[in-house]
Design an enzyme around this catalytic site. Structure first.
Site, short mmCIF file in Angstrom:
data_model
loop_
_atom_site.label_atom_id
_atom_site.label_comp_id
_atom_site.label_asym_id
_atom_site.label_seq_id
_atom_site.Cartn_x
_atom_site.Cartn_y
_atom_site.Cartn_z
CG ASP A 34 -0.19 -0.14 2.52
OD1 ASP A 34 1.04 -0.37 2.47
OD2 ASP A 34 -0.82 0.01 3.58
CG HIS A 238 19.36 2.35 -19.91
ND1 HIS A 238 18.23 2.15 -20.66
CD2 HIS A 238 19.87 3.53 -20.34
CE1 HIS A 238 18.08 3.16 -21.50
NE2 HIS A 238 19.07 4.01 -21.32
CG ASP A 255 23.22 9.23 -18.50
OD1 ASP A 255 22.70 10.31 -18.19
OD2 ASP A 255 22.93 8.60 -19.54
CG ASP A 266 20.02 12.99 -20.21
OD1 ASP A 266 20.91 12.35 -19.62
OD2 ASP A 266 19.37 12.53 -21.18
CG HIS A 345 23.27 5.27 -27.63
ND1 HIS A 345 23.54 6.62 -27.82
CD2 HIS A 345 24.30 4.80 -26.87
CE1 HIS A 345 24.66 6.94 -27.19
NE2 HIS A 345 25.16 5.85 -26.62
CG HIS A 349 17.00 12.24 -25.72
ND1 HIS A 349 16.66 13.07 -24.68
CD2 HIS A 349 18.08 11.53 -25.27
CE1 HIS A 349 17.47 12.84 -23.66
NE2 HIS A 349 18.35 11.93 -23.99
CG HIS A 356 14.28 9.58 -23.65
ND1 HIS A 356 14.37 8.23 -23.55
CD2 HIS A 356 15.51 10.05 -23.31
CE1 HIS A 356 15.60 7.88 -23.19
NE2 HIS A 356 16.30 8.98 -23.02
CD GLU A 380 22.14 10.75 -24.93
OE1 GLU A 380 22.55 9.85 -24.20
OE2 GLU A 380 21.01 11.25 -24.84
CE1 TYR A 384 28.35 3.62 -23.89
CE2 TYR A 384 27.74 3.72 -26.22
CZ TYR A 384 27.72 4.27 -24.95
OH TYR A 384 27.07 5.46 -24.72
NE ARG A 408 25.31 7.88 -22.19
CZ ARG A 408 25.27 6.68 -21.65
NH1 ARG A 408 25.73 5.63 -22.30
NH2 ARG A 408 24.79 6.51 -20.43
CD GLU A 410 22.87 12.63 -22.10
OE1 GLU A 410 23.18 11.85 -21.19
OE2 GLU A 410 21.74 12.66 -22.63
N1 GLY Z 1 19.83 9.19 -19.37
C1 GLY Z 1 19.06 8.79 -20.46
C2 GLY Z 1 19.62 9.26 -21.72
O1 GLY Z 1 20.74 9.71 -21.76
O2 GLY Z 1 18.98 9.28 -22.72
MN MN Z 2 20.10 11.52 -22.86
MN MN Z 3 21.75 10.61 -20.17
#
Ligand code: GLY
Ligand code: MN
Ligand code: MN
Length: 436
Positions: A34, A238, A255, A266, A345, A349, A356, A380, A384, A408, A410
């Protein structure tokens, strides 16, 4: 802010003519038994109303003679409020949120038809809650059955997304102010995380340092589960377990972004845990950094959105060839997507109320989305070298010295009238800056 919510509703109403638009608040989400997660309003609903409670429905009826903005909300309930906190209630929904009229949510079925029967369409997004979808579809079905009697009524249901999301894609000054703030807080958190990083610390300790700053500076919290990925964890896009003890020769990929006033940042940075890159880490880092800088340079009004990704892919592919991970002619490697095992990827975005964020990236096959001032997006790129990657038939075996490296970088970028502004430029990313 109320004036701005009203302005958004008016802008949307001007675009939907004689239709009626129906928006539903987010549901509450159960954590366990709950216990519920902290409530987070659905972004379209919030964008149009600023109203921050579950069990609410907003209706926009531009053609209606008396009520253009109708709110259905939970009524005041002293007992419930003692447990779960303040409820706005019906009267304040009208006074504070500017509804033409407000009703208890229990009256939705009774009151909704009067707003639908003279509308020519319904704008409604079919959501995850099938029961609620059915409720709206049942109203529509009944109105169509009685259509001949009136000669009026909605003859179609459309998704409001394309119209509303093209509005959300262009940020107002008020929205940008919140986005600057979200960016600034995340910049501080990343810089602090860099200071804090050292061999022997656990990933979760870094996460705690970051999220401490988010909350301390008034952010609602992380915009998404914070990723603190050291060593080969950096190859998991992720990775959120954040449980490993960091080692001297690791890279650390973080990240992390926050949500401030519902707007998100982000940021990703990658740096050496022990303060110095290994030669292999440094080579790949410089490739990603170059890809990111050149991709950011493509962010300016008039450029197709796609050019950002295409630019990053070219530089990453050239880099992979230069170090011998890929072999062949650049154009065909790109065309055959041979870079994909190492860059799987997209390069970014839209960013806003959702991490996103909404908004299209392409208008069909032949018509690109063109960048315009006041859009905000992430850039970004990454590389990898995932352990156990099987090279394609015509490609070389991967030299073990590259394996397990994940990088990465970003940033959050605003399209300005002349080019771009990197909202997150306050986190250093040059090699000499990320080394200690
Ligand atoms: N942290 C999610 C992305 O970079 O899209
Ligand atoms: Mn991102
Ligand atoms: Mn990110």
């Amino acid at each position: 802010m109320q004036a701005e919510y009203r302005q958004r509703r008016e802008q949307l109403m001007a675009k939907i003519g004689n239709a009626v638009a129906i928006f539903r608040s987010a549901p509450t989400a159960v954590m366990h038994n709950d216990v519920e997660y902290a409530f987070r309003q659905e972004s379209d609903f919030f964008y149009l109303t600023g109203f921050n409670e579950p069990q609410a429905v907003a209706v926009l009826a531009p053609h209606h003679p008396e009520h253009q903005f109708i709110l259905f909300v939970q009524p005041k309930d002293r007992e419930q409020e003692v447990w779960s906190g303040y409820l706005c209630g019906v009267d304040a929904a009208k006074e504070v949120y500017g509804a033409s009229v407000a009703y208890p949510i229990a009256e939705l079925d009774e009151k909704l038809p009067q707003y639908l029967e003279k509308a020519d369409r319904i704008y409604y997004h079919l959501g995850r809650d099938r029961n609620f979808n059915d409720k709206i579809l049942n109203h529509w079905q009944r109105l169509m059955r009685t259509y001949p009697k009136r000669g009026t009524g909605p003859i179609a249901i459309e998704d409001p997304g394309p119209i509303l999301h093209s509005m959300r894609l262009l940020k107002s000054q008020a929205e940008l102010k919140l986005m600057y703030q979200a960016a600034e807080i995340a910049v501080e958190a990343h810089n602090h995380a860099w200071e804090f990083t050292q061999p022997g610390h656990y990933e979760y300790e870094v996460q705690a340092e970051i999220e401490h700053i988010f909350r301390k500076r008034g952010a609602l919290g992380p915009a998404y589960p914070t990723i603190v990925a050291s060593g080969k964890n950096s190859c998991v896009l992720h990775y959120i377990e954040n449980e490993r003890k960091m080692q001297d020769r690791d890279l650390l990929l973080i990240d992390a972004g926050c949500s401030y006033g519902y707007y998100n940042s982000d940021i990703t940075r990658t740096w050496p845990v022990g303060g110095k890159f290994t030669p292999e880490q440094k080579i790949l880092y410089e490739i990603v950094l170059e890809a990111q800088k050149q991709a950011i340079a493509q962010v300016k009004p008039g450029n197709p959105y796609k050019q950002i990704h295409d630019t990053a892919v070219r530089i990453l592919t050239e880099g992979l060839v230069s170090v011998g991970i890929l072999k062949g002619e650049i154009d065909s490697l790109i065309k055959e997507e041979k870079y994909k095992p190492f860059y799987m990827h997209r390069t970014g975005h839209w960013l806003g109320l959702d991490v996103h964020d909404v908004g299209v990236y392409q208008h069909g096959d032949d018509k690109p989305q063109i960048l315009q001032p006041n859009q905000v997006l992430t850039v970004e790129p990454g590389l990898y070298i995932v352990p156990d990657t099987k090279p394609a038939e015509d490609q070389p075996e991967i030299d073990p010295r590259w394996i397990g490296i994940g990088i990465r970088i970003e940033d959050d970028v605003l399209v300005t009238s002349t080019g771009n502004e990197v909202l997150t430029a306050g986190v250093p990313k040059e090699v000499h800056e990320v080394e200690k």
